[in-house]
Design a protein around this motif. Structure first.
Motif, PDB file in Angstrom:
ATOM      1  N   GLY A  22       0.815  -1.212   0.000  1.00  0.00           N
ATOM      2  CA  GLY A  22       0.000   0.000   0.000  1.00  0.00           C
ATOM      3  C   GLY A  22       0.846   1.258   0.000  1.00  0.00           C
ATOM      4  N   THR A  23       1.930   1.237   0.761  1.00  0.00           N
ATOM      5  CA  THR A  23       2.844   2.381   0.809  1.00  0.00           C
ATOM      6  C   THR A  23       3.469   2.637  -0.556  1.00  0.00           C
ATOM      7  OG1 THR A  23       3.333   1.996   3.152  1.00  0.00           O
ATOM      8  CG2 THR A  23       4.954   3.240   1.891  1.00  0.00           C
ATOM      9  N   ILE A  24       3.914   1.566  -1.217  1.00  0.00           N
ATOM     10  CA  ILE A  24       4.535   1.714  -2.539  1.00  0.00           C
ATOM     11  C   ILE A  24       3.534   2.277  -3.543  1.00  0.00           C
ATOM     12  CG2 ILE A  24       5.674   0.510  -4.440  1.00  0.00           C
ATOM     13  CD1 ILE A  24       6.540  -1.632  -2.384  1.00  0.00           C
ATOM     14  N   LEU A  25       2.317   1.748  -3.538  1.00  0.00           N
ATOM     15  CA  LEU A  25       1.299   2.215  -4.483  1.00  0.00           C
ATOM     16  C   LEU A  25       0.963   3.685  -4.260  1.00  0.00           C
ATOM     17  CD1 LEU A  25      -1.085  -0.885  -4.497  1.00  0.00           C
ATOM     18  CD2 LEU A  25       0.279  -0.060  -6.436  1.00  0.00           C
ATOM     19  N   ALA A  26       0.928   4.116  -3.008  1.00  0.00           N
ATOM     20  CA  ALA A  26       0.645   5.522  -2.711  1.00  0.00           C
ATOM     21  C   ALA A  26       1.772   6.415  -3.196  1.00  0.00           C
ATOM     22  CB  ALA A  26       0.432   5.702  -1.208  1.00  0.00           C
ATOM     23  N   ASP A  27       3.013   6.012  -2.922  1.00  0.00           N
ATOM     24  CA  ASP A  27       4.148   6.836  -3.349  1.00  0.00           C
ATOM     25  C   ASP A  27       4.261   6.874  -4.867  1.00  0.00           C
ATOM     26  OD1 ASP A  27       4.962   7.731  -0.878  1.00  0.00           O
ATOM     27  OD2 ASP A  27       6.363   6.084  -0.540  1.00  0.00           O
ATOM     28  N   ASN A  76      -2.532   1.497   4.773  1.00  0.00           N
ATOM     29  CA  ASN A  76      -1.223   2.110   4.549  1.00  0.00           C
ATOM     30  C   ASN A  76      -1.219   2.997   3.317  1.00  0.00           C
ATOM     31  OD1 ASN A  76      -0.364   0.525   6.735  1.00  0.00           O
ATOM     32  ND2 ASN A  76       1.675   0.322   5.859  1.00  0.00           N
ATOM     33  N   PHE A  77      -1.995   2.606   2.296  1.00  0.00           N
ATOM     34  CA  PHE A  77      -2.115   3.446   1.100  1.00  0.00           C
ATOM     35  C   PHE A  77      -2.638   4.827   1.495  1.00  0.00           C
ATOM     36  CE2 PHE A  77      -4.473   5.183  -2.470  1.00  0.00           C
ATOM     37  CZ  PHE A  77      -3.598   5.012  -3.536  1.00  0.00           C
ATOM     38  N   LYS A  78      -3.702   4.851   2.269  1.00  0.00           N
ATOM     39  CA  LYS A  78      -4.308   6.128   2.675  1.00  0.00           C
ATOM     40  C   LYS A  78      -3.375   6.926   3.591  1.00  0.00           C
ATOM     41  CE  LYS A  78      -9.084   4.477   2.203  1.00  0.00           C
ATOM     42  NZ  LYS A  78     -10.339   4.115   2.897  1.00  0.00           N
ATOM     43  N   LYS A  79      -2.710   6.219   4.495  1.00  0.00           N
ATOM     44  CA  LYS A  79      -1.798   6.885   5.423  1.00  0.00           C
ATOM     45  C   LYS A  79      -0.631   7.530   4.681  1.00  0.00           C
ATOM     46  CE  LYS A  79       1.344   5.911   9.285  1.00  0.00           C
ATOM     47  NZ  LYS A  79       1.920   4.842  10.142  1.00  0.00           N
ATOM     48  N   PRO A 136      -0.189  16.172  -0.050  1.00  0.00           N
ATOM     49  CA  PRO A 136      -1.315  16.988   0.423  1.00  0.00           C
ATOM     50  C   PRO A 136      -2.308  17.357  -0.675  1.00  0.00           C
ATOM     51  CG  PRO A 136       0.721  18.271   0.344  1.00  0.00           C
ATOM     52  CD  PRO A 136       1.104  16.844   0.142  1.00  0.00           C
ATOM     53  N   ASN A 137      -1.878  17.297  -1.934  1.00  0.00           N
ATOM     54  CA  ASN A 137      -2.761  17.650  -3.042  1.00  0.00           C
ATOM     55  C   ASN A 137      -3.373  16.429  -3.731  1.00  0.00           C
ATOM     56  OD1 ASN A 137      -2.242  20.464  -2.780  1.00  0.00           O
ATOM     57  ND2 ASN A 137      -0.293  20.182  -3.822  1.00  0.00           N
ATOM     58  N   CYS A 138      -3.158  15.241  -3.149  1.00  0.00           N
ATOM     59  CA  CYS A 138      -3.736  14.017  -3.702  1.00  0.00           C
ATOM     60  C   CYS A 138      -5.010  13.657  -2.943  1.00  0.00           C
ATOM     61  CB  CYS A 138      -2.750  12.849  -3.592  1.00  0.00           C
ATOM     62  SG  CYS A 138      -1.252  13.026  -4.593  1.00  0.00           S
ATOM     63  N   LYS A 139      -5.900  12.945  -3.610  1.00  0.00           N
ATOM     64  CA  LYS A 139      -7.117  12.500  -2.936  1.00  0.00           C
ATOM     65  C   LYS A 139      -7.659  11.236  -3.592  1.00  0.00           C
ATOM     66  CE  LYS A 139     -10.257  15.452  -5.627  1.00  0.00           C
ATOM     67  NZ  LYS A 139     -11.320  16.474  -5.570  1.00  0.00           N
ATOM     68  N   ILE A 140      -8.391  10.462  -2.800  1.00  0.00           N
ATOM     69  CA  ILE A 140      -9.118   9.312  -3.332  1.00  0.00           C
ATOM     70  C   ILE A 140     -10.514   9.793  -3.701  1.00  0.00           C
ATOM     71  CG2 ILE A 140     -10.051   7.029  -2.812  1.00  0.00           C
ATOM     72  CD1 ILE A 140      -7.714   6.622  -0.879  1.00  0.00           C
ATOM     73  N   VAL A 141     -10.790   9.802  -4.969  1.00  0.00           N
ATOM     74  CA  VAL A 141     -12.085  10.278  -5.461  1.00  0.00           C
ATOM     75  C   VAL A 141     -13.157   9.226  -5.229  1.00  0.00           C
ATOM     76  CG1 VAL A 141     -13.363  11.055  -7.500  1.00  0.00           C
ATOM     77  CG2 VAL A 141     -10.961  11.741  -7.189  1.00  0.00           C
ATOM     78  N   GLN A 142     -12.800   7.951  -5.451  1.00  0.00           N
ATOM     79  CA  GLN A 142     -13.785   6.879  -5.275  1.00  0.00           C
ATOM     80  C   GLN A 142     -13.085   5.582  -4.887  1.00  0.00           C
ATOM     81  OE1 GLN A 142     -16.773   6.802  -8.286  1.00  0.00           O
ATOM     82  NE2 GLN A 142     -17.590   4.819  -7.699  1.00  0.00           N
TER      83      GLN A 142
END
Length: 372
Positions: free
Chosen positions: A176-181, A210-213, A220-226
């Motif tokens: 999850g951390t890798i996918l977020a980064d 972990n992805f969300k964290k 700060p400018n990223c978001k999960i839309v759905q």
């Protein structure tokens, strides 16, 4: 207001900004730098790290049998691991058999009962069967002298079921951390994400958490839309229309994350039908060959891979250590490797399982086992 007063006001305002701490732009830049640094660890060729001290694996394995029960024999990823465990086990004399099933708990129960009846030494629950689902049968196996072990199932954050002797965990939270980064870096800190999950699968929970964290910490400018939750048995019917609808209703979406790469076979047509191929980025996890082919074809952007053969050797190593009274590793210790447009060709054309990771692990395990 004269120029002197205006200049003094501007200077005072600038000073207040400095006292207030780093700007939003600074936070975004720092987060982007941290994300790039983290990804670099997974872009280097994987290296073998010994999971424990050397031991006489042939003496340990002599006369022993292991039954590996996947959550569903129709999963090519799990089938591939078990086939490779048969080969790795044969190198030291461990008999490995698959209990083939179609994902029904009643079939898993039959496998456990057979292991008890035929006096197996090890039951390996691989990637998906929660021991609690068939706990009474597993308790009976334990009482009959069969050691119950899991592989590629628990995240390190999970509490192991008491009936389980040892677990070779995998870092789903790390994924999850890798996918977020990656989402952060791929969009220069401006990711608007649709994430496709299956909450019924336990490892989904730490992966998504972990992805969300990580997204909150570094972007700060990223978001999960759905967030699109689809049960495993419904992937074939629900993922494609759900993703197509999401990207059409939310044109700001620029990244889709199907957290398990077998989902991609339904996401790719969704993007094509929505006219978003090449416009919306796609990143995922598992390293399944057809998804690595997608990357080479420009239909996907990144897949976090792991070598099935490496997993097989690590599983045989860990389970033998437990079976022979030694300390088993608490993790598979199989490294993750990022495939993207720069290196997906290393997996072959068409892509193959186990290709692109190197083979240092084979010599490493054989040396540990005293057979090379």
């Amino acid at each position: 207001m004269n120029k002197r007063v205006l200049l003094a006001s501007i200077t005072s305002f600038a000073a207040l900004l400095c006292l207030a701490g780093p700007s939003h732009a600074d936070e975004a830049a720092d987060g982007l730098a941290r994300a790039k640094a983290n990804l670099a660890k997974y872009q280097a060729k994987p290296e073998f790290v010994a999971p424990g001290e050397p031991f006489d694996a042939m003496a340990c394995a002599k006369g022993k049998k292991m039954l590996s029960i996947p959550n569903n024999s129709g999963n090519p990823f799990l089938k591939g691991i078990i086939d490779r465990m048969k080969t790795a086990g044969a190198e030291v004399g461990l008999e490995v058999r698959e209990w083939e099933n179609q994902g029904q708990p009643s079939q898993w129960v039959q496998g456990v009962e057979m292991a008890i009846r035929e006096k197996y030494d090890i039951i390996d629950l691989i990637s998906g069967i929660d021991p609690g689902t068939i706990e009474p049968q597993l308790k009976a196996a334990k009482e009959a002298g069969v050691k119950v072990m899991t592989s590629h199932f628990y995240d390190p954050s999970f509490e192991q079921n008491p009936v389980v002797s040892s677990s070779l965990t995998i870092g789903f939270g790390e994924i999850g951390t890798i996918l977020a980064d990656w989402s952060t870096v791929a969009t220069e800190g401006k990711a608007n994400i649709a994430i496709v999950v299956s909450n019924e699968v336990p490892p989904t929970i730490p992966l998504v958490a972990n992805f969300k964290k990580q997204l909150a910490e570094n972007c700060p400018n990223c978001k999960i839309v759905q967030e699109i939750n689809v049960g495993v048995t419904e992937w074939g019917t629900k993922i494609q229309p759900a993703v197509q609808s999401a990207v059409q209703a939310n044109p700001e979406i620029n990244v889709v994350i199907p957290i398990y790469d077998s989902m991609s076979q339904f996401v790719v047509p969704a993007l094509r039908l929505a006219g978003k191929t090449g416009e919306v980025k796609l990143a995922t996890f598992n390293g399944t060959p057809f998804v690595l082919d997608y990357i080479q074809q420009g239909l996907a952007d990144m897949d976090i891979g792991e070598s099935l053969d490496w997993i097989a050797y690590a599983t045989i190593d860990g389970h033998l250590r437990d079976a022979c009274g030694m300390k088993s590793p608490t993790a598979l210790n199989v490294p993750f490797y990022i495939f993207d447009k720069n290196n997906a060709h290393e997996a072959g054309t068409p892509a193959q399982f186990d290709t692109g990771y190197g083979d240092a692990y084979k010599a490493g395990f054989r040396k540990l086992w005293g057979i090379e």
